[in-house]
Design a protein around this motif. Structure first.
Motif, PDB file in Angstrom:
ATOM      1  N   GLU A 192      70.271  54.457  94.675  1.00  0.00           N
ATOM      2  CA  GLU A 192      70.703  54.864  96.005  1.00  0.00           C
ATOM      3  C   GLU A 192      70.002  56.156  96.428  1.00  0.00           C
ATOM      4  O   GLU A 192      69.603  56.966  95.603  1.00  0.00           O
ATOM      5  N   LYS A 200      75.316  57.163 102.035  1.00  0.00           N
ATOM      6  CA  LYS A 200      74.420  56.722 100.976  1.00  0.00           C
ATOM      7  C   LYS A 200      73.999  55.290 101.263  1.00  0.00           C
ATOM      8  O   LYS A 200      74.777  54.500 101.811  1.00  0.00           O
ATOM      9  N   ARG A 215      72.936  50.896  89.717  1.00  0.00           N
ATOM     10  CA  ARG A 215      72.668  51.392  91.068  1.00  0.00           C
ATOM     11  C   ARG A 215      71.298  52.033  91.195  1.00  0.00           C
ATOM     12  O   ARG A 215      70.739  52.555  90.238  1.00  0.00           O
TER      13      ARG A 215
END
Length: 214
Positions: free
Chosen positions: A38, A178, A36
């Motif tokens: 974010e 997010k 990820r």
């Protein structure tokens, strides 16, 4: 120099890119591993019981991007108990060769197709063929409640669907927005551009299609 495609309006955007091996913390020890990058609200931006919010943003995923199993944004709920789990309530999900969907509360649903557009109350947003290679404008309206909540979503000015019911869990502090890339580990690179991100209490304050017509 950026091409026009790399921003929705103005002259800059946020670019996210995730390649194999880019996991962090506990995500590296999950099975499967998750990767990820974010950004999003801090805990100061938590929405809680009774709050109403409009969220608006634009995003573009290049056709060359690898999208095996990717979340391009979510409303995530931190736990009240520090030993508890962060639980998503809404997730914007794309899987290779499948439509782009708004997924509702996947952690707490037991049906086998909880991560598909076919599973109610998930809402289909874009077909696979329409998804990549262009900017899309998202507007999400949520009334947050553990019992009588509401969620409505528009894509490119078109109303896509509505959900009525709980939009928070009582075990969680509230919800945070997010955005970026959150994916099951895979070969290849996933890339996405984000622009015109806004949160407010009315649609007129967040919808880029309204704002550019003023």
């Amino acid at each position: 120099m950026q091409s026009q495609r790399q921003f929705r309006y103005g002259w800059k955007s946020h670019r996210f890119s995730v390649s194999a091996g880019e996991c962090f913390g506990g995500d590296c020890f999950r099975r499967p591993v998750f990767e990820r990058k974010e950004l999003g609200d801090s805990h100061d931006g938590l929405v809680t019981e009774g709050d109403e919010r409009w969220y608006g943003w634009s995003f573009d995923v290049p056709r060359s991007s690898k999208n095996p199993w990717v979340f391009f944004g979510q409303l995530l709920q931190p736990p009240k108990d520090t030993t508890g789990l962060h639980i998503p309530i809404f997730m914007f999900f794309k899987r290779h060769n499948y439509p782009f969907c708004l997924i509702f509360d996947p952690t707490n649903r037991i049906e086998s197709d909880a991560y598909t557009c076919n599973s109610s109350p998930n809402i289909p947003l874009l077909s696979d063929s329409a998804f990549a290679g262009k900017w899309h404008d998202i507007v999400l309206h949520v009334v947050f409640s553990t019992t009588n909540g509401l969620a409505e979503v528009w894509v490119d000015g078109e109303f896509k669907g509505k959900y009525e019911g709980y939009t928070l869990h009582s075990t969680q502090k509230g919800a945070l927005f997010k955005y970026g890339i959150y994916r099951i580990a895979a070969a290849g690179t996933t890339t996405a551009y984000y622009d015109e991100l806004r949160t407010a209490t009315t649609r007129e304050e967040v919808d880029i299609r309204y704002l550019t017509q003023k």
